[in-house]
Design a protein around this motif. Structure first.
Motif, PDB file in Angstrom:
ATOM      1  N   ILE A 207      -3.404  57.800  24.385  1.00  0.00           N
ATOM      2  CA  ILE A 207      -2.530  57.931  23.198  1.00  0.00           C
ATOM      3  C   ILE A 207      -2.143  59.393  22.985  1.00  0.00           C
ATOM      4  N   ARG A 211       1.676  60.872  23.050  1.00  0.00           N
ATOM      5  CA  ARG A 211       2.257  61.623  21.919  1.00  0.00           C
ATOM      6  C   ARG A 211       2.768  62.993  22.385  1.00  0.00           C
ATOM      7  N   PHE A 238       8.454  54.039  25.079  1.00  0.00           N
ATOM      8  CA  PHE A 238       7.592  53.338  24.111  1.00  0.00           C
ATOM      9  C   PHE A 238       7.273  51.919  24.596  1.00  0.00           C
ATOM     10  N   PHE A 241       4.634  52.136  27.366  1.00  0.00           N
ATOM     11  CA  PHE A 241       3.292  52.421  26.845  1.00  0.00           C
ATOM     12  C   PHE A 241       2.735  51.201  26.103  1.00  0.00           C
ATOM     13  N   GLY A 242       3.596  50.498  25.378  1.00  0.00           N
ATOM     14  CA  GLY A 242       3.149  49.269  24.711  1.00  0.00           C
ATOM     15  C   GLY A 242       2.642  48.244  25.710  1.00  0.00           C
ATOM     16  N   TYR A 264       4.173  50.539  19.060  1.00  0.00           N
ATOM     17  CA  TYR A 264       4.968  51.119  20.147  1.00  0.00           C
ATOM     18  C   TYR A 264       6.172  50.238  20.459  1.00  0.00           C
ATOM     19  N   GLN A 267       8.641  51.006  17.732  1.00  0.00           N
ATOM     20  CA  GLN A 267       9.361  52.262  17.946  1.00  0.00           C
ATOM     21  C   GLN A 267      10.377  52.108  19.078  1.00  0.00           C
TER      22      GLN A 267
END
Length: 1048
Positions: A207, A211, A238, A241-242, A264, A267
Motif C-alpha cells: 500500500i 501511494r 488503481f 492494484f485493486g 481502489y 478511485q
C-alpha cells in the motif's frame, strides 16, 4: 519479457528410450547424440542448459555396482558433450512418482543455474555503463536482474532490484515526448513490486509503495490535448492494484472495513469518469473530420519496439519535436479512437467491483453511494431500466436515515428516467414524493412537477424534464402519446409506507375503548405539503371488520380541471401547511364486544375516474417512511410550539391510535357477597350472593357463574368443589366453577339471593368469582340494539384447619412412652385444640383400632356435643394393649381417630363433617417378666400398709428370679427381704409385704429389686416403669368425739 517467458528456455531436456544392456548400443548412442546436437544448433548463441533423460524398463542397480552402466554412461556423456550431472535415468517401474520428483528437483537446480548465469551476464554489462550517457540502460538492466531473479524464484532479490529500477525510472528527465514511456515503465515496475509485497505477506509495504507511485505520477499529465490518456492510465493503476489486493485476500490475506480493494476500484471508477469528461471535451470534433490516412498509429511490424513510445516517433530520444505536423496528426488519431471507447461500460464495471467489495466488508453507506453513481451512469448510458432499478433500491436507505438532500437528487434522476420511459406509475410516485416535505426542491420546481402531475391525471402528456437528452425526449413524447391513446386501467393504488408523499395522514380514535351502547368516534387528520391547495376526490377508511367500511367514506364530485383551483371550500380541499380534521362515527355491532376494531388502511383518491386516479394507501392508522423518525425527533425536542387557533392542532402533537376495543355496556346492577371467613377445611362453606337491579327497564336472561376463579393453581382446582345444595356433602365429582346458572328476569329495583356452598379440601388462599350477566334493550343513535351486560365480583377466602389434634402414648403411671410392651396396658391420650375463630361443635368422636391393637375397657366418646371456642381444647383417654407380634419394622399401626364436627352457627340441614386422623405407629417390645403391684392409694403413719406384687413370666422358659427388697428410712416392713424362686412359663407368682409408714408426706417405698438369671438385660430401671416407687402417707389421726366433729 515475452522472450524469456515464452521463447527462450532455461533448460531443454531430451527424453530417449535406452537401457544399459541394449544390444544395439552404438547405434542408439549415436542417435541420441545426434538429437542433442540438433537441440544445441537450434539454441545457438543461447546459454540454455541441455540434459538427457534415459527412459529404461529395468530398475537400475545402486551406483558403483553396475560396471557396464558406469562405462556406457561415461561414453554417452562424451558422445553428447554433456557433463555427468546432465544425464539422468527414469526407470519405468512401480516407484515412478518418486523418480519423477527427484528429476523435477534436478531440473529446477539446472534452471536456477541458467538464470544465475544470466544475472551475472547482465551485471557484467552494467559495470561498463555510466549515468550520464546510459540512464535508460540503467533502468533496463536493473529491471532485467529483478526479472531473472523472479524467474529464479528468488523473490527477495527480485523485489530489491525492482525497487532500485523504480527509483532509477523517476531519476530520468521527464519531457512531454517521453513522459508516457516513463509512466508506462513506472506502472510495470510498481505492479511487480506490489505483487511481490503481497506474496511476502507485507500488505502495508504494498500500500505504501502504491501511494508513493501515485503521488509521483499523478501530476505527470503530458500533453494537455491527450489528458484523457493520463486519466485512463491512473484508472488502470488503481484497478490493477485493486485486483492484486483482491487476489491476495483470496489467498488468505485479511482486509478490514477501512482498507479493502473497494476503495481502489472506487478511485479507478473516479478516474474513468474523469477520462469520460475529458474525452467529451477534447474529442468533440465535427462529423466532417476524418480519420488520418495513412494511420499514424500503425507500425511496420504491428507492435511497438518499446512500451510507452509513440508509433510515429519510435526510437527518437530527442526532446525536440522533429515533425510537428506528424505530431498533430497522431494526436488527432488518438482523439478520434478515444471517441469510440464506451466509457460507461468501463465505469460501470469498476463501480460494480467496488460495490461487491463494500458489500463484502459491510460498508452499507459506501455501497449505497456507489450504487447511486452506477444508477446515474446507467442514466447517461440511456439504460433507464437498470438506472431506475438501482436508484429505487438505494432510496429506501436514504429515506430511513433522513438524507433528504441526497434523496431529492436521486428522486430527480429517477423522475427523469420514468419520464423518458413513460413509466406512468413510477412517474406519479416520484412526483408525489418530490412535492412532499422530504424534497429540498425550490417552490418553482415543485410547482412545475405539480402541474405535470395534474396533466398526467387529466390524461395529458407531461412537459419534458429539464437537462434530458433531446433525442431521448422526442422518443419519450411518442411513448406518452401512445400511453394516452391506449385504453387501460386508469386507477393506480400506491402504498405510501415505503416513501414520503406530499400528503400526511393520521387516524386517531377518541378513546382506547368504547362501550357498545356509545357510538365509536375517530378523526382522520390530513396535511398537504405541496406548493398550492389541492382537491382530493374521495377518502375511504377500511377496518378489520369490513362491515364498518360503508360508514366511513367521504366523496366529493369535482372536475379534473378543479384539482388545483384555489378553492378552500369543501372537506376534501387541502391548504398547504394546514391540518384538516375529518370526524367519523358509527355504531359497533354487539357481536364485536370484547374484540378489537382496527383501522387497516386509509385510502385517499386524487383525480377522478374519467381521467386518471391515484389512490394513496396508508397501512394502519397512517404514517409514511419518514413518520417514525419525525415522531422521535418531536418527542426529543424542547422547542415550544406556537399557539394556534382553537380549531387547529399541531401536527406533531397528534399521536396515531389505529385501534380501539369494544367493551360491554356498563352494568346497572349491584352484586353483594355475604359470608363468614375464614373457611374451614372440608366444611360446606356458605356464600350468600345478593343481586339487585338498578336498571330503568326489565332485564332478561339473568345468569350466574360462580366458583373458583380460573387461572389459579391446578391443585386448588382439584381440591375445591362448589354446589348450590348445602344439604349434600360435595365429593370429587362436583366442579370448581358453576357456569351459566339461570336465575330468570328482574324488574327495576328487584333483588334475589342465591346460596353457594364451597368445599375446600386444602388450606390456603383461594380467589372466588361471582359473575352475573343479563340482556337489556337500549337505543343508540336511533337504532335499537340488545346489549349483553355483565358484572363480576371477586373475593379471596382463606381456608384454615378447624383444629389441631395431638396424640401421645403414656404408661398407666402417666409417664411418656417411647415404646410400649406386649400385653401390658398403656394409655392413648388425644388433645383436640380449636384453631377456628368461630365456635365448633364436636358432634362425636370414634377410635377405630387397627387389628394389632385391643382395648382394655369400652371405647366410648368422651367429647360428644362439646362446643369449643377459639383456643379451647377437648381431651380423651383410652386404655389399650398390644399383643405380642414379634419384631415389626417401623412399628405397629394404632388405627384412626375420627372426629365428626360442624360450625356451631351452621344451619341444622348442613351436613356434619368427618375428619379422620391417622394415629401414629408405635414400637412394641417383648419383656421376659411383668411386675405389677396392688397397694392402697395412700398410707397412714403407724398403720399397716399391705402391698402385693404380681410377677408374671412372659416367656416359654422357666425363669430363675432373685428378689430383694431394699429398706427405706420412712418404712418398716415385714415379708421376704431376699428370696430366689422359679416361675414356670405363663404363670404368676405373688409376693405379699406389709409396709409400716414412719413419716408423713410423699415417701419413697422400699425398693423391689429383681434379677433374672436368664435375662441379664432386664434391669431394675425397666422394672420401675411398672410398679409404683412412692406413696403419699397421711399423718396419724386424733381420736375426736362427736362434739368436736360437729363443731368442725
Amino acid at each position: 519479457m515475452n522472450k524469456h517467458l515464452n521463447l527462450v528456455p532455461a533448460l531443454v531436456v531430451v527424453f530417449y528410450e535406452l537401457d544399459w544392456d541394449e544390444p544395439q548400443w552404438k547405434e542408439k548412442q549415436s542417435e541420441c547424440a545426434t538429437r542433442v546436437e540438433i537441440v544445441r544448433q537450434s539454441l545457438q548463441g543461447r546459454n540454455t542448459k541441455v540434459a538427457v533423460v534415459l527412459i529404461q524398463k529395468k530398475t537400475p542397480l545402486p551406483p558403483g555396482e553396475d560396471v557396464i552402466a558406469s562405462e556406457r554412461a561415461a561414453a554417452l556423456c562424451n558422445a553428447c558433450e554433456l557433463s555427468g550431472k546432465s544425464l539422468f535415468v527414469l526407470p519405468h517401474t512401480d516407484h515412478l512418482v518418486g523418480y519423477i520428483i527427484r528429476l523435477e528437483n534436478a531440473f529446477y537446480e539446472h534452471a536456477q543455474t541458467y538464470y544465475y548465469t544470466e544475472i551475472r551476464r547482465v551485471k557484467s554489462h552494467k559495470e561498463f555503463l555510466n549515468k550520464t550517457t546510459h540512464q535508460l540502460l540503467f533502468v533496463r538492466h536493473q529491471f532485467k536482474i529483478g526479472f531473472f531473479s523472479e524467474l529464479k524464484q528468488d523473490t527477495q532479490n527480485a523485489l530489491k532490484n525492482y525497487r532500485t529500477a523504480y527509483n532509477l525510472v523517476h531519476e530520468l528527465r521527464a519531457h512531454e515526448t517521453n513522459i508516457l514511456e516513463i509512466k508506462t515503465m513506472a506502472g510495470f515496475i510498481n505492479y511487480k513490486i506490489c505483487r511481490l509485497c503481497f506474496q511476502h505477506n507485507t500488505p502495508l509495504d504494498a500500500i505504501a509503495q502504491f501511494r508513493k507511485h501515485i503521488d509521483l505520477c499523478k501530476k505527470k499529465i503530458g500533453s494537455a490535448e491527450l489528458s484523457f490518456e493520463h486519466a485512463a492510465w491512473m484508472s488502470k493503476q488503481f484497478q490493477a492494484f485493486g485486483d492484486l489486493f483482491d487476489e491476495a485476500i483470496k489467498l488468505g490475506l485479511t482486509a478490514i472495513q477501512t482498507q479493502n480493494p473497494g476503495f481502489y476500484y472506487q478511485q479507478a471508477a473516479y478516474y474513468a469518469q474523469e477520462r469520460k469528461q475529458l474525452a467529451k471535451t477534447l474529442c468533440n470534433h465535427e462529423a466532417s473530420v476524418m480519420y488520418p490516412n495513412p494511420d499514424p498509429l500503425e507500425t511496420q511490424t504491428g507492435v511497438l519496439d518499446f512500451y510507452g513510445q509513440r508509433s510515429w516517433r519510435q526510437g527518437i530520444l530527442s526532446f525536440d519535436l522533429s515533425d510537428p505536423e506528424k505530431e498533430k496528426v497522431g494526436i488527432l488519431a488518438i482523439q478520434l479512437k478515444e471517441r469510440n471507447v464506451v466509457h460507461s461500460e468501463v465505469i460501470l464495471s469498476l463501480l460494480s467491483n467496488a460495490v461487491a467489495q463494500f458489500k463484502k466488508y459491510k460498508c452499507p453507506r459506501m455501497k449505497s453511494h456507489l450504487m447511486v453513481q452506477m444508477g446515474e451512469e446507467y442514466y447517461y448510458a440511456k439504460d433507464y431500466t437498470k438506472a431506475l432499478k438501482l436508484l429505487d433500491y438505494v432510496m429506501c436507505d436514504y429515506r430511513s436515515e433522513g438524507w433528504w438532500t441526497l434523496l431529492t437528487s436521486i428522486l430527480t434522476t429517477a423522475l427523469k428516467c420514468s419520464y423518458l420511459m413513460a413509466q406512468l406509475k413510477d412517474y406519479v410516485t416520484y412526483s408525489l414524493e418530490l412535492l412532499g416535505r422530504a424534497s429540498t426542491l425550490k417552490d418553482d420546481q415543485k410547482s412545475r412537477i405539480e402541474k405535470n402531475l395534474i396533466n398526467v391525471l387529466m390524461n395529458e402528456s407531461p412537459d419534458p424534464e429539464p437537462d434530458c437528452d433531446i433525442l431521448a425526449v422526442k422518443t419519450a413524447q411518442k411513448l406518452w402519446a401512445d400511453r394516452i391513446s391506449l385504453a387501460g386501467s386508469n386507477i393506480f393504488t400506491i402504498g405510501v409506507q415505503d416513501f414520503v408523499p406530499f400528503v400526511q395522514c393520521k387516524a386517531k380514535f377518541h378513546a382506547p375503548s368504547f362501550h357498545v351502547d356509545v357510538p365509536v368516534q375517530f378523526d382522520i387528520y390530513l396535511k398537504a405539503d405541496c406548493p398550492h391547495p389541492i382537491r382530493f376526490s374521495k377518502l375511504c377508511v377500511s377496518f378489520n371488520n369490513q362491515e364498518y367500511n360503508q360508514f366511513c367514506v367521504i366523496e366529493e364530485a369535482s372536475k379534473a380541471n378543479e384539482v388545483l383551483e384555489n378553492l378552500t371550500q369543501g372537506k376534501m380541499c387541502l391548504v398547504p401547511g394546514k391540518t384538516r380534521k375529518l370526524l367519523f362515527k358509527f355504531v359497533a355491532k354487539t357481536e364485536d364486544v370484547g374484540k378489537k376494531i382496527e383501522i387497516t388502511s386509509v385510502d385517499l383518491a386524487l383525480g377522478n375516474e374519467t381521467g386518471r386516479c391515484v389512490v394513496l394507501n396508508w397501512q394502519g392508522g397512517g404514517g409514511d417512511a419518514a413518520s417514525s423518525q419525525e415522531a422521535l425527533q418531536a418527542a426529543r425536542s424542547f422547542k415550544r410550539r406556537p399557539k394556534l387557533p382553537d380549531n387547529e392542532v399541531h401536527w406533531d402533537s397528534i399521536i396515531i391510535q389505529a385501534s380501539t376495543m369494544i367493551i360491554s355496556r356498563v352494568p346497572n346492577i349491584s352484586v353483594h357477597l355475604q359470608h363468614e371467613p375464614p373457611a374451614l377445611t372440608n366444611e360446606m362453606y356458605c356464600l350468600v350472593v345478593t343481586v339487585q337491579s338498578h336498571e330503568k327497564t326489565q332485564i332478561r336472561d339473568v345468569k350466574l357463574t360462580a366458583g373458583l376463579k380460573p387461572g389459579q393453581d391446578a391443585n386448588l382446582t382439584q381440591k375445591t368443589h362448589v354446589t348450590l345444595h348445602g344439604t349434600e356433602l360435595c365429593d370429587e365429582s362436583y366442579p370448581a366453577l358453576l357456569t351459566d346458572i339461570p336465575v330468570g328476569d328482574l324488574h327495576p329495583g328487584e333483588q334475589l339471593e342465591k346460596m353457594l356452598y364451597v368445599r375446600c379440601g386444602t388450606v390456603g388462599s383461594r380467589m372466588f368469582l361471582v359473575y352475573v350477566s343479563y340482556l337489556i334493550n337500549t337505543t343508540v343513535e336511533e337504532k335499537e340494539i340488545v346489549c349483553k351486560c355483565h358484572k363480576d365480583e371477586t373475593v379471596t377466602i382463606e381456608t384454615v384447619f378447624p383444629f389441631d389434634v395431638a396424640v401421645k402414648f403414656v404408661s398407666t403411671k402417666f409417664e411418656h412412652l417411647e415404646r410400649v410392651y406386649a400385653d401390658i396396658p398403656f394409655l392413648l391420650m388425644t388433645d383436640l385444640l380449636s384453631a377456628s375463630p368461630w365456635a365448633l361443635t364436636i358432634v362425636s368422636s370414634e377410635l377405630q383400632l387397627a387389628p394389632s391393637m385391643t382395648t382394655v375397657d369400652q371405647l366410648e366418646s368422651q367429647v360428644d356435643n362439646v362446643i369449643l371456642q377459639t383456643g379451647e381444647s377437648a381431651s380423651e383417654c383410652f386404655c389399650l394393649q398390644c399383643p405380642s407380634l414379634g419384631n415389626v419394622e417401623g412399628g405397629v399401626a394404632t388405627g384412626h381417630y375420627i372426629i365428626s364436627w360442624k360450625r356451631t352457627s351452621a344451619m341444622e340441614n348442613i351436613p356434619v363433617i368427618t375428619t379422620v386422623i391417622t394415629l401414629p405407629h408405635v414400637i412394641v417390645e417383648n419383656i421376659p417378666l411383668h411386675v405389677n403391684a396392688d397397694l392402697p392409694s395412700f398410707g397412714r403413719v403407724r398403720e399397716s400398709l399391705p402391698v402385693k406384687y404380681h410377677l408374671q413370666n412372659k416367656t416359654d422358659l422357666v425363669q430363675d428370679v432373685e428378689i430383694s427388697v431394699e429398706p427405706s428410712d420412712a418404712f418398716m416392713f415385714s415379708g421376704l427381704k431376699q428370696i430366689r424362686l422359679r416361675i414356670l412359663p405363663g404363670t404368676e407368682q405373688e409376693m405379699l409385704y406389709n409396709f409400716y409408714p414412719l413419716m408423713a408426706g410423699y415417701q419413697q417405698l422400699p425398693s423391689l429389686n429383681i434379677n433374672l438369671l436368664r435375662f441379664p438385660n432386664f434391669t431394675n430401671q425397666l422394672l420401675r416403669r411398672f410398679i409404683p416407687t412412692s406413696i403419699f402417707v397421711k399423718p396419724q389421726g386424733r381420736l375426736m368425739d362427736d362434739t368436736s366433729i360437729a363443731a368442725a
